[in-house]
Design a protein around this motif. Structure first.
Motif, PDB file in Angstrom:
ATOM      1  N   SER A 123      -4.996   8.396   1.368  1.00 24.72           N
ATOM      2  CA  SER A 123      -4.804   7.918  -0.003  1.00 24.72           C
ATOM      3  C   SER A 123      -5.979   7.013  -0.366  1.00 24.72           C
ATOM      4  N   GLU A 124      -6.068   6.674  -1.646  1.00 24.83           N
ATOM      5  CA  GLU A 124      -7.149   5.790  -2.080  1.00 24.83           C
ATOM      6  C   GLU A 124      -7.082   4.451  -1.340  1.00 24.83           C
ATOM      7  N   GLU A 125      -5.891   3.915  -1.196  1.00 27.56           N
ATOM      8  CA  GLU A 125      -5.733   2.639  -0.500  1.00 27.56           C
ATOM      9  C   GLU A 125      -6.124   2.768   0.981  1.00 27.56           C
ATOM     10  N   GLN A 126      -5.758   3.887   1.589  1.00 30.30           N
ATOM     11  CA  GLN A 126      -6.140   4.112   2.989  1.00 30.30           C
ATOM     12  C   GLN A 126      -7.653   4.235   3.137  1.00 30.30           C
ATOM     13  N   TRP A 127      -8.309   4.906   2.174  1.00 29.73           N
ATOM     14  CA  TRP A 127      -9.777   4.984   2.208  1.00 29.73           C
ATOM     15  C   TRP A 127     -10.385   3.582   2.136  1.00 29.73           C
ATOM     16  N   ARG A 128      -9.782   2.714   1.337  1.00 31.28           N
ATOM     17  CA  ARG A 128     -10.296   1.344   1.232  1.00 31.28           C
ATOM     18  C   ARG A 128     -10.167   0.603   2.565  1.00 31.28           C
ATOM     19  N   GLU A 129      -9.062   0.823   3.255  1.00 30.47           N
ATOM     20  CA  GLU A 129      -8.878   0.196   4.561  1.00 30.47           C
ATOM     21  C   GLU A 129      -9.860   0.757   5.586  1.00 30.47           C
ATOM     22  N   ILE A 130     -10.087   2.068   5.529  1.00 30.96           N
ATOM     23  CA  ILE A 130     -11.043   2.705   6.435  1.00 30.96           C
ATOM     24  C   ILE A 130     -12.444   2.147   6.183  1.00 30.96           C
ATOM     25  N   SER A 131     -12.811   2.040   4.905  1.00 33.14           N
ATOM     26  CA  SER A 131     -14.130   1.516   4.535  1.00 33.14           C
ATOM     27  C   SER A 131     -14.301   0.082   5.031  1.00 33.14           C
ATOM     28  N   HIS A 132     -13.266  -0.713   4.872  1.00 28.71           N
ATOM     29  CA  HIS A 132     -13.325  -2.122   5.302  1.00 28.71           C
ATOM     30  C   HIS A 132     -13.537  -2.220   6.814  1.00 28.71           C
ATOM     31  N   LEU A 133     -12.827  -1.375   7.569  1.00 31.83           N
ATOM     32  CA  LEU A 133     -12.965  -1.386   9.024  1.00 31.83           C
ATOM     33  C   LEU A 133     -14.350  -0.887   9.443  1.00 31.83           C
ATOM     34  N   PHE A 134     -14.849   0.146   8.745  1.00 29.84           N
ATOM     35  CA  PHE A 134     -16.202   0.642   9.011  1.00 29.84           C
ATOM     36  C   PHE A 134     -17.223  -0.483   8.824  1.00 29.84           C
ATOM     37  N   LYS A 135     -17.007  -1.278   7.780  1.00 30.57           N
ATOM     38  CA  LYS A 135     -17.937  -2.361   7.468  1.00 30.57           C
ATOM     39  C   LYS A 135     -17.958  -3.393   8.599  1.00 30.57           C
ATOM     40  N   SER A 136     -16.786  -3.748   9.066  1.00 33.36           N
ATOM     41  CA  SER A 136     -16.715  -4.764  10.125  1.00 33.36           C
ATOM     42  C   SER A 136     -17.268  -4.244  11.446  1.00 33.36           C
ATOM     43  N   LYS A 137     -17.221  -2.912  11.639  1.00 38.62           N
ATOM     44  CA  LYS A 137     -17.727  -2.311  12.880  1.00 38.62           C
ATOM     45  C   LYS A 137     -19.165  -1.804  12.740  1.00 38.62           C
ATOM     46  N   ASN A 138     -19.698  -1.854  11.519  1.00 36.99           N
ATOM     47  CA  ASN A 138     -21.054  -1.367  11.255  1.00 36.99           C
ATOM     48  C   ASN A 138     -21.220   0.113  11.608  1.00 36.99           C
ATOM     49  N   HIS A 139     -20.164   0.901  11.378  1.00 34.35           N
ATOM     50  CA  HIS A 139     -20.236   2.344  11.622  1.00 34.35           C
ATOM     51  C   HIS A 139     -20.993   3.027  10.478  1.00 34.35           C
ATOM     52  N   PHE A 140     -21.568   4.188  10.792  1.00 35.73           N
ATOM     53  CA  PHE A 140     -22.264   4.976   9.766  1.00 35.73           C
ATOM     54  C   PHE A 140     -21.457   6.237   9.455  1.00 35.73           C
ATOM     55  N   ASP A 167     -19.238   1.303  -3.083  1.00 34.97           N
ATOM     56  CA  ASP A 167     -18.875   0.010  -3.682  1.00 34.97           C
ATOM     57  C   ASP A 167     -18.785  -1.095  -2.633  1.00 34.97           C
ATOM     58  N   ASP A 168     -18.441  -0.714  -1.406  1.00 38.83           N
ATOM     59  CA  ASP A 168     -18.306  -1.693  -0.329  1.00 38.83           C
ATOM     60  C   ASP A 168     -19.638  -1.981   0.372  1.00 38.83           C
ATOM     61  N   GLY A 169     -20.705  -1.366  -0.112  1.00 38.44           N
ATOM     62  CA  GLY A 169     -22.028  -1.697   0.401  1.00 38.44           C
ATOM     63  C   GLY A 169     -22.482  -0.937   1.625  1.00 38.44           C
ATOM     64  N   HIS A 170     -21.861   0.212   1.891  1.00 43.52           N
ATOM     65  CA  HIS A 170     -22.271   1.020   3.040  1.00 43.52           C
ATOM     66  C   HIS A 170     -23.544   1.808   2.738  1.00 43.52           C
ATOM     67  N   LEU A 171     -24.326   2.074   3.764  1.00 42.38           N
ATOM     68  CA  LEU A 171     -25.296   3.159   3.731  1.00 42.38           C
ATOM     69  C   LEU A 171     -24.557   4.388   4.246  1.00 42.38           C
ATOM     70  N   ILE A 172     -24.730   5.534   3.588  1.00 42.93           N
ATOM     71  CA  ILE A 172     -23.965   6.729   3.944  1.00 42.93           C
ATOM     72  C   ILE A 172     -24.862   7.962   3.988  1.00 42.93           C
ATOM     73  N   GLY A 173     -24.343   9.007   4.603  1.00 43.82           N
ATOM     74  CA  GLY A 173     -24.926  10.334   4.499  1.00 43.82           C
ATOM     75  C   GLY A 173     -23.942  11.233   3.784  1.00 43.82           C
ATOM     76  N   CYS A 174     -24.441  12.252   3.112  1.00 43.58           N
ATOM     77  CA  CYS A 174     -23.549  13.172   2.390  1.00 43.58           C
ATOM     78  C   CYS A 174     -24.089  14.599   2.479  1.00 43.58           C
TER      79      CYS A 174
END
Length: 331
Positions: A123-140, A167-174
């Motif tokens: 869900s959108e909320e779950q994506w936000r939680e995933i993004s937040h955890l990625f940020k704290s772990k510095n995952h790509f 929006d959360d400031g990640h660098l990403i690949g697509c």
């Protein structure tokens, strides 16, 4: 070597947003790729060349070819839990646990929308939680976006996961593909993009992506790229395409509802709620390989043995027959 600049420009608008500051600031390294498969392979080779000791985390399950791509690029693979077989939905707690336990700075392959093969999206909320955890772990994150527009009928909505990460400031690949949403399977039209820290870095990354492509396929084909750039670059054609993509997605959503209703009318004791909860081209039915074999041998219905139904093949003419056959083999 980088392909059609017009097609790349229009592809980036579709993925990152029409008025994206990242596009304006020239922070995105992007090349035309041989559809989504070629985009993933190019990224895998880039990863191997510049981070030779890295590995890629791939969801369980995923599109089978993902494993082949990173294997042949000689990138070590790990997995993270994604699908919950009993609920036929997302195993969110296990997914978050695996993201948390992965070494800091790990690479993850994420399906942007219409997860293949399960049709189960966060869900959108779950994506936000995933993004937040990625940020704290510095995952790509590398987003494989093979179905933009095909899932909900709205390309903007289908890019929501990517926009949340941006929006959360990640660098990403697509990795983008136009095989499904424009019917360009045979033309191999796609785009690989990597968001960088600045314009100078983006120039360097694009140069390296082109160097990787040069001995692999030299340069990408022009015909599919011209189709994509012509449609997306013309306001009237783009409007028509958006209408047709929505019509296509709505038909599949409608067939999901009809298949579920037919199964319930037959008195199946099983819950078929997951058929309408899932989204996109595929339905992860929950049938066993043995049940799928019975469908093939007794009813001449063909699907992969993991129970994945291609909803694009379900029509008003065959949905009743399909429901009855599924009911018979799952009794």
């Amino acid at each position: 070597m980088g392909g059609s600049s017009h097609m790349i420009e229009e592809s980036l608008k579709l993925a990152y947003g029409e008025n994206s500051d990242f596009i304006k600031d020239k922070r995105i390294a992007a090349v035309q790729a041989l559809s989504g498969t070629g985009a993933c392979r190019l990224f895998a080779d880039f990863q191997k060349r510049f981070l030779p000791d890295s590995q890629i985390y791939i969801p369980v399950p995923t599109w089978a070819n993902h494993h082949n791509i990173w294997r042949d690029a000689r990138v070590p693979q790990n997995t993270f839990r994604y699908y919950h077989a009993e609920t036929k939905g997302l195993d969110f707690s296990s997914l978050m646990e695996d993201i948390k336990n992965a070494p800091n700075g790990s690479f993850f392959l994420l399906h942007a929308c219409a997860h293949n093969p399960t049709g189960v999206d966060p869900s959108e909320e779950q994506w936000r939680e995933i993004s937040h955890l990625f940020k704290s772990k510095n995952h790509f994150p590398l987003f494989d976006m093979a179905y933009q527009g095909f899932a909900s009928g709205d390309p903007e909505r289908d890019a929501k996961a990517i926009r949340i990460f941006l929006d959360d400031g990640h660098l990403i690949g697509c990795a983008q593909s136009f095989a499904k949403n424009m019917g360009l399977y045979g033309q191999r039209a796609g785009c690989l993009s990597i968001l960088c820290d600045n314009e100078m870095e983006a120039v360097a990354v694009k140069s390296q992506l082109q160097q990787l492509g040069r001995p692999m396929y030299s340069n990408p084909p022009v015909h599919g790229a011209l189709i994509v750039s012509t449609i997306l670059g013309d306001p009237e054609l783009k409007k028509l395409w958006l209408q047709e993509v929505k019509g296509m997605a709505d038909r599949i959503i409608g067939m999901r509802t009809t298949l579920r209703e037919n199964l319930e009318k037959l008195g199946s004791p099983l819950s078929w709620e997951h058929i309408t909860n899932q989204i996109g081209m595929f339905c992860y039915s929950g049938m066993s390989p043995e049940q799928v074999d019975r469908l093939t041998n007794e009813y001449h219905i063909y699907m992969t043995r993991n129970g994945r139904i291609s909803m694009a093949g379900v029509t008003t003419g065959n949905v009743g027959y399909l429901a009855n056959a599924i009911h018979e083999v799952t009794k």
